[in-house]
Scaffold this active site. Structure first.
Site: not given
Length: 322
Positions: A49, A134
């Site tokens: 992010y 992830h």
């Protein structure tokens, strides 16, 4: 399951990494502070992010709070490495940040350990509570299962992290991971929402059977369910919504409106109600959105609404346990 108590609603910090548009530091700080003031104590971030920006912003806030009063999760699998960026190019994966570092998939034990160490440095915290692998299905699911998950199990056994899991958009990939490893939690993105529930067929029962908690994210299906009135054009799972999906969303909204319930409130509360779900994590781009989300999660929804959705074929009867 060793997951710390997360609370019904958690703070998703992808927006703090300048997802789709830049957010200045003051707004970022005010937004996460609004989450804290609303009672949220679970904060989720990732190196992905904003190429580390989200982790830095989350850490800058949480380091001012007593460490035992919150839970933080981050992700592993993508290592950030310096990049030569003489032209000032911007990130090409949806975050409005300079491409001064690059993501590199590394599911090895050394890569997982390095990822945790780097996240601790960026956040300034003394420990990570939950580490998710992830998007292994985006890169190499087999390597994720055979390399990364055993590494996470080892780090948990060493006490370096409290709980381990996997985050993905694919219910099938998450099912394979739950079957392959001793996970505490998974992060399920967009596969159990008021609009559609493919995870309900086998993944969610499997998680209940194995004591694996589900953190439900993407419950608005990329914003399609985020407004009381569905617009003429909207995104669905990160792409323009096709006509049949828009029609279904409008039918959901119309039914909600008949009972004076906002579509986003119904979407939030439905997403939280399944017995396997331990938290719903939602992002925000400003403090007002946090207050609005908290109010929607607390709104009263009459049982008659759920019955109407079932009678109109918009929801399966066995999923109504709110």
């Amino acid at each position: 399951m060793t997951v710390p108590k997360l609370g019904r609603l958690g703070f998703g910090a992808a927006g703090l990494g300048n997802l789709y548009k830049a957010m200045n530091d003051d707004v970022a700080a005010a937004t996460i502070a609004a989450g804290w003031d609303a009672g949220l104590r679970y904060f989720d971030t990732a190196p992905h992010y904003g190429l580390g920006l989200s982790e830095r912003r989350v850490g800058a806030f949480l380091t001012t709070k007593p460490r035992d009063e919150f839970v933080i999760s981050t992700k592993v699998g993508r290592i950030l490495e310096p990049a030569d960026n003489p032209t000032g190019a911007r990130d090409a994966q949806g975050f409005d940040v300079p491409a001064d570092v690059v993501r590199r998939w590394d599911p090895s034990e050394a890569g997982i350990r390095r990822s945790i160490e780097d996240s601790l440095e960026r956040t300034g915290l003394d420990r990570i509570d939950i580490a998710y692998l992830h998007d292994p299905d985006v890169y190499d699911l087999e390597a994720g299962i055979n390399e990364a998950l055993p590494a996470l199990e080892k780090l948990r056994a060493e006490g370096l992290i409290t709980a381990i899991g996997v985050g993905a958009n694919s219910a099938d990939a998450l099912r394979d991971c739950v079957l392959a490893a001793d996970l505490d939690v998974i992060m399920l993105a967009g596969r159990y929402s008021l609009l559609e529930q493919p995870a309900a067929a086998d993944l969610m029962p499997l998680c209940l059977e194995r004591g694996v908690g589900i953190v439900n994210v993407g419950v608005y299906n990329s914003g399609l369910l985020a407004r009381p009135v569905v617009p003429d054009a909207a995104n669905y799972n990160y792409a323009p919504a096709p006509a049949d999906i828009l029609a279904r969303a409008r039918a959901l909204a119309a039914c909600c409106d008949e009972f004076d319930v906002e579509l986003p409130a119904a979407a939030l509360q439905f997403a939280a109600a399944h017995a396997s779900v331990v938290s719903v994590v939602v992002g925000a781009s400003n403090p007002g959105q946090i207050a609005q989300t908290a109010a929607r999660m607390a709104a009263r929804i009459p049982a008659e609404l759920w019955a109407a959705l079932v009678s109109r074929g918009l929801l399966a009867a066995d999923l109504v346990n709110v």
